[in-house]
Design a protein around this motif. Structure first.
Motif, PDB file in Angstrom:
ATOM      1  N   UNK A  90      32.584  30.002  35.348  1.00 26.59           N
ATOM      2  CA  UNK A  90      33.836  30.435  35.972  1.00 26.59           C
ATOM      3  C   UNK A  90      33.623  31.426  37.111  1.00 26.59           C
ATOM      4  N   UNK A  91      32.391  31.683  37.487  1.00 25.53           N
ATOM      5  CA  UNK A  91      32.120  32.724  38.484  1.00 25.53           C
ATOM      6  C   UNK A  91      32.772  32.430  39.833  1.00 25.53           C
ATOM      7  N   UNK A  92      32.956  31.157  40.160  1.00 23.47           N
ATOM      8  CA  UNK A  92      33.551  30.835  41.461  1.00 23.47           C
ATOM      9  C   UNK A  92      34.986  31.338  41.561  1.00 23.47           C
ATOM     10  N   UNK A  93      35.626  31.556  40.408  1.00 25.80           N
ATOM     11  CA  UNK A  93      36.995  32.073  40.410  1.00 25.80           C
ATOM     12  C   UNK A  93      37.071  33.490  40.949  1.00 25.80           C
ATOM     13  N   UNK A  94      35.947  34.191  40.980  1.00 23.28           N
ATOM     14  CA  UNK A  94      35.981  35.581  41.437  1.00 23.28           C
ATOM     15  C   UNK A  94      36.400  35.706  42.899  1.00 23.28           C
ATOM     16  N   UNK A  95      36.218  34.643  43.684  1.00 24.99           N
ATOM     17  CA  UNK A  95      36.621  34.713  45.094  1.00 24.99           C
ATOM     18  C   UNK A  95      38.140  34.691  45.238  1.00 24.99           C
ATOM     19  N   UNK A  96      38.848  33.710  44.674  1.00 25.91           N
ATOM     20  CA  UNK A  96      40.323  33.808  44.741  1.00 25.91           C
ATOM     21  C   UNK A  96      40.879  34.967  43.931  1.00 25.91           C
ATOM     22  N   UNK A  97      40.258  35.295  42.802  1.00 27.58           N
ATOM     23  CA  UNK A  97      40.742  36.439  42.021  1.00 27.58           C
ATOM     24  C   UNK A  97      40.559  37.742  42.793  1.00 27.58           C
ATOM     25  N   UNK A  98      39.455  37.846  43.521  1.00 23.70           N
ATOM     26  CA  UNK A  98      39.237  39.030  44.343  1.00 23.70           C
ATOM     27  C   UNK A  98      40.271  39.164  45.434  1.00 23.70           C
ATOM     28  N   UNK A  99      40.707  38.025  45.972  1.00 24.17           N
ATOM     29  CA  UNK A  99      41.767  38.029  46.984  1.00 24.17           C
ATOM     30  C   UNK A  99      43.077  38.528  46.363  1.00 24.17           C
ATOM     31  N   UNK A 100      43.392  38.052  45.170  1.00 18.06           N
ATOM     32  CA  UNK A 100      44.599  38.524  44.480  1.00 18.06           C
ATOM     33  C   UNK A 100      44.536  40.030  44.275  1.00 18.06           C
ATOM     34  N   UNK A 101      43.378  40.520  43.826  1.00 19.37           N
ATOM     35  CA  UNK A 101      43.218  41.954  43.595  1.00 19.37           C
ATOM     36  C   UNK A 101      43.365  42.750  44.884  1.00 19.37           C
ATOM     37  N   UNK A 102      42.963  42.147  46.025  1.00 20.04           N
ATOM     38  CA  UNK A 102      43.031  42.851  47.308  1.00 20.04           C
ATOM     39  C   UNK A 102      44.437  42.898  47.884  1.00 20.04           C
ATOM     40  N   UNK A 103      45.306  41.973  47.472  1.00 21.51           N
ATOM     41  CA  UNK A 103      46.642  41.907  48.066  1.00 21.51           C
ATOM     42  C   UNK A 103      47.368  43.251  47.996  1.00 21.51           C
ATOM     43  N   UNK A 104      47.368  43.874  46.843  1.00 19.03           N
ATOM     44  CA  UNK A 104      48.106  45.131  46.689  1.00 19.03           C
ATOM     45  C   UNK A 104      47.503  46.241  47.546  1.00 19.03           C
ATOM     46  N   UNK A 105      46.196  46.158  47.820  1.00 17.71           N
ATOM     47  CA  UNK A 105      45.541  47.162  48.664  1.00 17.71           C
ATOM     48  C   UNK A 105      46.031  47.072  50.111  1.00 17.71           C
ATOM     49  N   UNK A 106      46.593  45.929  50.472  1.00 17.50           N
ATOM     50  CA  UNK A 106      47.086  45.721  51.838  1.00 17.50           C
ATOM     51  C   UNK A 106      48.612  45.664  51.879  1.00 17.50           C
ATOM     52  N   UNK A 107      49.246  46.218  50.855  1.00 18.76           N
ATOM     53  CA  UNK A 107      50.698  46.298  50.830  1.00 18.76           C
ATOM     54  C   UNK A 107      51.398  44.981  50.585  1.00 18.76           C
ATOM     55  N   UNK A 108      50.700  44.029  49.969  1.00 18.74           N
ATOM     56  CA  UNK A 108      51.263  42.716  49.694  1.00 18.74           C
ATOM     57  C   UNK A 108      51.494  42.526  48.200  1.00 18.74           C
ATOM     58  N   UNK A 109      52.454  41.701  47.873  1.00 18.48           N
ATOM     59  CA  UNK A 109      52.741  41.377  46.480  1.00 18.48           C
ATOM     60  C   UNK A 109      51.769  40.310  46.000  1.00 18.48           C
ATOM     61  N   UNK A 110      51.098  40.569  44.879  1.00 19.03           N
ATOM     62  CA  UNK A 110      50.154  39.601  44.333  1.00 19.03           C
ATOM     63  C   UNK A 110      50.904  38.405  43.760  1.00 19.03           C
ATOM     64  N   UNK A 111      50.373  37.204  43.894  1.00 21.53           N
ATOM     65  CA  UNK A 111      51.037  36.026  43.323  1.00 21.53           C
ATOM     66  C   UNK A 111      51.025  36.077  41.803  1.00 21.53           C
ATOM     67  N   UNK A 112      52.083  35.577  41.202  1.00 25.49           N
ATOM     68  CA  UNK A 112      52.163  35.524  39.738  1.00 25.49           C
ATOM     69  C   UNK A 112      51.534  34.218  39.262  1.00 25.49           C
ATOM     70  N   UNK A 113      52.296  33.395  38.513  1.00 25.06           N
ATOM     71  CA  UNK A 113      51.719  32.171  37.990  1.00 25.06           C
ATOM     72  C   UNK A 113      51.640  31.072  39.037  1.00 25.06           C
ATOM     73  N   UNK A 114      50.594  30.235  38.934  1.00 24.79           N
ATOM     74  CA  UNK A 114      50.443  29.127  39.874  1.00 24.79           C
ATOM     75  C   UNK A 114      49.449  28.116  39.339  1.00 24.79           C
TER      76      UNK A 114
END
Length: 384
Positions: A90-114
């Motif tokens: 599952x390590x490849x998931x860390x790239x999109x998950x890292x993007x989700x984690x970064x969203x709030x750092x840039x003042x953006x709302x993180x996506x919920x379920x998808x």
């Protein structure tokens, strides 16, 4: 490219039972010149290529985040909330998950379920930055899903933040910047201190050939981090924030204060920044012969000073620069394995590439994958 969106829509619908609300794509990149200059505050040239990663996405009401790769169609389901780092398959998931984690750092709302599906025609581990392509295509997909907008500069920075702080690779802005700002028939120039982005025309007739050795290209295992640490140590000893602020004269004056390997790492970076500037000048003059010499000099510096090459990469460069219609060749990407890029004229063809691959196979026991590609456009939302 025209068929990519409808194909991914069909595959997504077959897997998840409904169509996606957005399809995005980001290209891989060739590091043209500027090896390890990015996190040292220097300049770099890169080319987005006509291969990349595409993402299809649709919302879920239950808050779960489900991921799948078109190559195996196995759906990996994670709970919502704060992303947690994954391991193993599952390590490849860390790239999109890292993007989700970064969203709030840039003042953006993180996506919920998808529900999320990727497809890629980029070879993994070839130094073409499939990771940055995955990050940027994911970022654009999450923006579309949540109905938010962000400047292209922020999308690029989100990708880098994911790689630095979630995945754990201390990379600079090169990979994400080129994937984000790429244009067909142009190279992306980045002043990494800003960062500032511009493009430089690629002279007509120039072609890229990539030789993927399939040797280990592991950046998280400490080799990349060790080079980063050495560069920071050199900058500190020279009294500058980053090596981009240092001159070769300053470095030579401080030689006795530096460990030999730290000196060599710094020499590579300072001289490589100068090679980037010289390459821009040569490109503007359409002097591909001069460009080729600079590319090969860059590889020799990586080989001898930065020591992030391998015998496999060195062999390919040696073979290529002695082959007709090749302007120059160098490793592309972080190094420690991966791929070599050759800049050639249109007269260099598949037959010559096969001969180089055959000589490599005789030496190392396995043929490299050969990829002929061209410049391509940067990350985008694929509209119907």
């Amino acid at each position: 490219m025209k068929q990519l969106r409808p194909q991914l829509v069909r595959e997504f619908t077959a897997l998840y039972g409904r169509p996606p609300v957005a399809v995005t794509r980001a290209p891989g990149r060739v590091e043209f010149i500027g090896n390890h200059t990015d996190y040292n505050g220097g300049t770099v040239l890169g080319a987005a290529i006509a291969r990349g990663v595409a993402v299809a996405i649709a919302p879920r009401a239950d808050g779960r985040r489900r991921f799948a790769d078109l190559r195996d169609r196995r759906v990996l389901s994670l709970p919502g909330g704060k992303p947690k780092k994954q391991t193993g398959a599952r390590s490849w998931l860390n790239y999109p998950l890292g993007v989700i984690a970064a969203f709030t750092k840039f003042g953006l709302k993180a996506p919920a379920g998808f529900d999320y599906l990727i497809t890629s025609d980029l070879p993994i581990g070839a130094g073409l930055s499939s990771s940055a392509a995955l990050e940027l295509s994911s970022a654009l997909a999450f923006l579309e899903l949540t109905g938010q907008k962000a400047p292209r500069e922020d999308v690029v920075k989100i990708g880098r933040h994911a790689e630095n702080h979630f995945v754990g690779v201390p990379c600079g802005i090169l990979d994400q910047g080129v994937s984000g700002f790429g244009q067909k028939d142009r190279l992306v120039w980045i002043d990494c201190r800003g960062p500032k982005f511009a493009t430089v025309p690629m002279p007509a007739g120039a072609q890229f050939w990539i030789f993927n050795t399939h040797t280990k290209h592991a950046l998280v295992d400490g080799l990349y981090a060790a080079r980063h640490k050495a560069c920071m140590a050199a900058a500190k000893a020279l009294g500058v924030t980053l090596l981009a602020d240092a001159t070769l004269a300053q470095l030579n004056a401080a030689r006795e204060k530096l460990k030999p390997d730290v000196f060599k790492r710094a020499q590579h970076v300072i001289e490589e920044i100068a090679r980037v500037a010289a390459t821009v000048k040569a490109l503007k003059k359409k002097d591909l012969t001069a460009v080729g010499r600079l590319l090969t000099a860059s590889h020799r510096s990586s080989q001898m000073l930065f020591e992030n090459s391998t015998p496999e990469l060195d062999f390919l460069v040696d073979e290529l620069v002695e082959t007709s219609h090749v302007y120059g060749a160098r490793l592309t990407g972080g190094g420690f394995g991966g791929a070599v890029m050759a800049l050639t004229s249109a007269e260099f063809g598949a037959a010559q590439a096969r001969k180089v691959a055959a000589r490599y196979a005789k030496q190392f026991g396995a043929k490299p994958d050969v990829l002929h590609t061209e410049t391509g456009d940067g990350a985008t939302v694929l509209r119907a």
